[in-house]
Design an enzyme around this catalytic site. Structure first.
Site, PDB file in Angstrom:
ATOM      1  N   SER A   1       0.805  -1.225   0.000  1.00  0.00           N
ATOM      2  CA  SER A   1       0.000   0.000   0.000  1.00  0.00           C
ATOM      3  C   SER A   1       0.836   1.273   0.000  1.00  0.00           C
ATOM      4  O   SER A   1       0.307   2.347  -0.237  1.00  0.00           O
ATOM      5  CB  SER A   1      -0.945   0.018   1.200  1.00  0.00           C
ATOM      6  OG  SER A   1      -0.233   0.203   2.402  1.00  0.00           O
TER       7      SER A   1
ATOM      8  N   LYS B   1       1.169   4.509   6.729  1.00  0.00           N
ATOM      9  CA  LYS B   1       0.492   5.404   5.776  1.00  0.00           C
ATOM     10  C   LYS B   1       1.130   6.787   5.841  1.00  0.00           C
ATOM     11  O   LYS B   1       1.881   7.103   6.747  1.00  0.00           O
ATOM     12  CB  LYS B   1      -1.002   5.528   6.086  1.00  0.00           C
ATOM     13  CG  LYS B   1      -1.758   4.220   6.168  1.00  0.00           C
ATOM     14  CD  LYS B   1      -1.824   3.479   4.870  1.00  0.00           C
ATOM     15  CE  LYS B   1      -2.529   2.135   5.057  1.00  0.00           C
ATOM     16  NZ  LYS B   1      -2.252   1.200   4.032  1.00  0.00           N
TER      17      LYS B   1
END
Length: 188
Positions: free
Chosen positions: A42, A82
């Site tokens: 991701s 993230k």
């Protein structure tokens, strides 16, 4: 006998130095830094599966653009990695058709992303980030489970384990013979 005492004294000094060094390292990794393994893709192209990063939460205050490691127990027991897109009181809007993220009305210049933001996953925009929270997205937006998802949503600052500060042990990159330490250049 004097030589034996000198040897014992030297051994004692060496052991004391080794034990002190080990204790200092343990204290640093308990209170100042952690090594975290990256799971999944991701955060491509910045971070790859298998990378090991050093994070720190010592005197840390989240800023836009930081890469953070956090734990969202309601979503997953594992740590997630993230990028912070907006901090408290900032307004986030995403144009899913164009794939552009806006913060406080300004389009973000996101040279670090692997894929644009075309997927809406339940969170409604525009969104004002709550006090004490951040809004975070993965760099590979087409597969990232991030703040767009209702079961992740805004991330409380207390859920943040730390900011990624160094690519400690990069995994082998596809198409490269060896590890690439420069990928983390996108991290501020």
């Amino acid at each position: 006998e004097a030589a034996t005492k000198k040897t014992r004294s030297e051994i004692y000094d060496w052991l004391r130095c080794i034990v002190t060094a080990i204790l200092v390292c343990v204290l640093i990794f308990i209170f100042a830094a952690r090594i975290v393994g990256v799971v999944g893709s991701s955060m491509l192209p910045t971070l790859h599966e298998g990378d090991r990063i050093i994070t720190s939460n010592l005197f840390y205050k989240p800023k836009q653009g930081d890469i953070v490691v956090f734990r969202k127990e309601s979503f997953d027991e594992r740590s997630l990695v993230k990028r912070v897109i907006a901090t408290e009181f900032q307004t986030v809007r995403i144009d899913f058709e164009q794939g552009i993220v806006y913060v406080d009305g300004e389009a973000l210049q996101e040279a670090y992303i692997y894929s644009p933001t075309h997927l809406s996953e339940g969170v409604e925009f525009p969104l004002v980030v709550d006090e004490g929270c951040v809004f975070a997205l993965g760099d590979n937006r087409s597969i990232s489970k991030d703040s767009r998802y209702l079961d992740i949503g805004l991330i409380d600052k207390q859920e943040i384990l730390g900011k990624a500060i160094y690519l400690f042990l990069p995994g082998t990159d596809e198409g490269h013979a060896g590890p690439d330490y420069e990928r983390m250049g996108a991290i501020k």
